[in-house]
Write a protein that holds these residues in place. Structure first.
Motif, PDB file in Angstrom:
ATOM      1  N   PRO A  42      11.529  18.902  -1.741  1.00  0.00           N
ATOM      2  CA  PRO A  42       9.990  18.557  -1.109  1.00  0.00           C
ATOM      3  C   PRO A  42       9.583  17.699   0.127  1.00  0.00           C
ATOM      4  N   ASP A  43      10.878  17.915   0.934  1.00  0.00           N
ATOM      5  CA  ASP A  43      10.488  17.241   3.139  1.00  0.00           C
ATOM      6  C   ASP A  43      10.780  18.653   3.719  1.00  0.00           C
ATOM      7  N   VAL A  44      10.894  19.192   2.470  1.00  0.00           N
ATOM      8  CA  VAL A  44      11.321  20.429   4.196  1.00  0.00           C
ATOM      9  C   VAL A  44       9.587  20.634   4.704  1.00  0.00           C
ATOM     10  N   TRP A  45       9.477  21.086   5.977  1.00  0.00           N
ATOM     11  CA  TRP A  45       8.401  21.570   6.584  1.00  0.00           C
ATOM     12  C   TRP A  45       8.248  23.400   6.732  1.00  0.00           C
ATOM     13  N   GLU A  46       7.596  23.472   6.335  1.00  0.00           N
ATOM     14  CA  GLU A  46       7.658  25.517   5.450  1.00  0.00           C
ATOM     15  C   GLU A  46       6.772  25.671   6.801  1.00  0.00           C
ATOM     16  N   LEU A  47       7.285  26.276   8.587  1.00  0.00           N
ATOM     17  CA  LEU A  47       5.848  26.758   9.557  1.00  0.00           C
ATOM     18  C   LEU A  47       6.417  28.066   9.919  1.00  0.00           C
ATOM     19  N   ARG A  48       5.104  28.781  10.015  1.00  0.00           N
ATOM     20  CA  ARG A  48       5.716  29.982  10.270  1.00  0.00           C
ATOM     21  C   ARG A  48       3.902  30.003  11.266  1.00  0.00           C
ATOM     22  N   LEU A  49       5.616  30.993  12.723  1.00  0.00           N
ATOM     23  CA  LEU A  49       5.253  31.527  14.296  1.00  0.00           C
ATOM     24  C   LEU A  49       4.589  32.339  13.803  1.00  0.00           C
TER      25      LEU A  49
ATOM     26  N   LYS B 216      14.827  19.250   8.540  1.00  0.00           N
ATOM     27  CA  LYS B 216      14.016  19.278   7.059  1.00  0.00           C
ATOM     28  C   LYS B 216      13.153  20.124   7.646  1.00  0.00           C
ATOM     29  N   TYR B 217      12.938  22.083   8.096  1.00  0.00           N
ATOM     30  CA  TYR B 217      12.186  22.440   8.624  1.00  0.00           C
ATOM     31  C   TYR B 217      12.970  23.854   8.358  1.00  0.00           C
ATOM     32  N   LYS B 218      12.001  25.277   7.834  1.00  0.00           N
ATOM     33  CA  LYS B 218      12.518  26.224   8.040  1.00  0.00           C
ATOM     34  C   LYS B 218      11.319  26.571   8.923  1.00  0.00           C
TER      35      LYS B 218
ATOM     36  N   LEU C 294       4.143  24.028   4.547  1.00  0.00           N
ATOM     37  CA  LEU C 294       3.826  22.588   3.808  1.00  0.00           C
ATOM     38  C   LEU C 294       4.497  21.428   4.615  1.00  0.00           C
ATOM     39  N   PRO C 295       4.338  19.805   4.889  1.00  0.00           N
ATOM     40  CA  PRO C 295       3.700  20.040   3.601  1.00  0.00           C
ATOM     41  C   PRO C 295       2.363  19.936   3.551  1.00  0.00           C
ATOM     42  N   GLN C 296       1.633  20.054   2.776  1.00  0.00           N
ATOM     43  CA  GLN C 296      -0.410  20.068   2.883  1.00  0.00           C
ATOM     44  C   GLN C 296      -0.929  19.093   3.643  1.00  0.00           C
ATOM     45  N   PRO C 297      -2.060  19.107   4.169  1.00  0.00           N
ATOM     46  CA  PRO C 297      -2.499  20.575   4.240  1.00  0.00           C
ATOM     47  C   PRO C 297      -2.157  21.463   6.041  1.00  0.00           C
ATOM     48  N   ILE C 298      -2.716  22.626   4.904  1.00  0.00           N
ATOM     49  CA  ILE C 298      -2.629  23.658   6.191  1.00  0.00           C
ATOM     50  C   ILE C 298      -3.056  23.260   7.393  1.00  0.00           C
ATOM     51  N   ARG C 299      -1.899  23.267   8.142  1.00  0.00           N
ATOM     52  CA  ARG C 299      -2.642  23.039   9.689  1.00  0.00           C
ATOM     53  C   ARG C 299      -1.754  23.677  10.730  1.00  0.00           C
ATOM     54  N   LYS C 300      -2.707  24.496  12.234  1.00  0.00           N
ATOM     55  CA  LYS C 300      -2.669  25.166  12.832  1.00  0.00           C
ATOM     56  C   LYS C 300      -2.156  25.044  14.324  1.00  0.00           C
ATOM     57  N   VAL C 301      -1.848  25.313  14.707  1.00  0.00           N
ATOM     58  CA  VAL C 301      -2.118  25.255  16.536  1.00  0.00           C
ATOM     59  C   VAL C 301      -1.643  27.067  17.154  1.00  0.00           C
ATOM     60  N   ILE C 302      -2.182  26.758  17.571  1.00  0.00           N
ATOM     61  CA  ILE C 302      -2.495  28.493  18.578  1.00  0.00           C
ATOM     62  C   ILE C 302      -1.953  28.018  20.580  1.00  0.00           C
TER      63      ILE C 302
ATOM     64  N   VAL D  21       0.679  16.241  17.082  1.00  0.00           N
ATOM     65  CA  VAL D  21      -0.817  15.780  16.975  1.00  0.00           C
ATOM     66  C   VAL D  21      -1.252  16.899  16.120  1.00  0.00           C
ATOM     67  N   GLY D  22      -1.510  18.355  16.204  1.00  0.00           N
ATOM     68  CA  GLY D  22      -1.694  19.415  15.624  1.00  0.00           C
ATOM     69  C   GLY D  22      -0.908  19.543  14.365  1.00  0.00           C
ATOM     70  N   LEU D  23      -0.319  19.392  14.530  1.00  0.00           N
ATOM     71  CA  LEU D  23       0.673  19.409  13.475  1.00  0.00           C
ATOM     72  C   LEU D  23       1.485  18.572  12.238  1.00  0.00           C
ATOM     73  N   GLN D  24       0.592  16.948  12.707  1.00  0.00           N
ATOM     74  CA  GLN D  24       0.481  15.389  12.335  1.00  0.00           C
ATOM     75  C   GLN D  24       1.886  15.415  12.256  1.00  0.00           C
ATOM     76  N   VAL D  25       3.104  15.653  12.775  1.00  0.00           N
ATOM     77  CA  VAL D  25       4.415  15.435  12.369  1.00  0.00           C
ATOM     78  C   VAL D  25       3.503  13.865  13.667  1.00  0.00           C
ATOM     79  N   ARG D  26       2.534  13.518  14.852  1.00  0.00           N
ATOM     80  CA  ARG D  26       2.746  12.621  15.711  1.00  0.00           C
ATOM     81  C   ARG D  26       1.720  12.309  15.128  1.00  0.00           C
ATOM     82  N   PRO D  27       0.671  10.530  15.024  1.00  0.00           N
ATOM     83  CA  PRO D  27      -0.225   9.823  15.017  1.00  0.00           C
ATOM     84  C   PRO D  27      -1.349  10.631  16.435  1.00  0.00           C
TER      85      PRO D  27
END
Length: 114
Positions: free
Chosen positions: A22-29, A56-58, A86-94, A105-111
């Motif tokens: 559950p700690d894996v970050w699912e990223l789609r580019l 911790k990412y895919k 994942l993790p929820q909520p879905i976030r987008k960075v363009i 910050v956009g991915l909420q990895v860092r506040p």
């Protein structure tokens, strides 16, 4: 790019992967071909993930020239676009993800810094 564009996994396969870790970050580019911006976005994302999400990412790369119908599901209006599934909520960075602080910050990895 090092990885070939792919079609998203089935929901069953994705659920099995997530349930296993559950700690894996699912990223789609989302990209459009192998343009300079697409390649830069992938390289920047890979570097960022290696530094901040090590192990911790895919990353899934979706080439909209090959699979244009997939843009509708994540409401993609510009490319390259990174979607954190994942993790929820879905976030987008363009963009090409060259601004590391903005991307983190956009991915909420860092506040956000006060």
């Amino acid at each position: 790019m090092k990885r070939e564009p792919s079609v998203p996994q089935s929901l069953d396969a994705l659920a099995a992967t997530t349930a296993a870790n559950p700690d894996v970050w699912e990223l789609r580019l989302y990209v459009a071909g192998k343009t300079a911006k697409s390649i830069a976005a992938f390289e920047n994302l890979t570097r960022l993930c290696d530094e901040h999400l090590a192990g911790k990412y895919k990353i899934e790369v979706v080439d909209l020239l090959v699979h244009p119908q997939l843009a509708k599901g994540d409401q993609i209006v510009a490319i390259p676009t990174l979607v954190r599934k994942l993790p929820q909520p879905i976030r987008k960075v363009i963009g090409d993800l060259s601004n590391v602080e903005r991307t983190l910050v956009g991915l909420q990895v860092r506040p956000v810094k006060p």
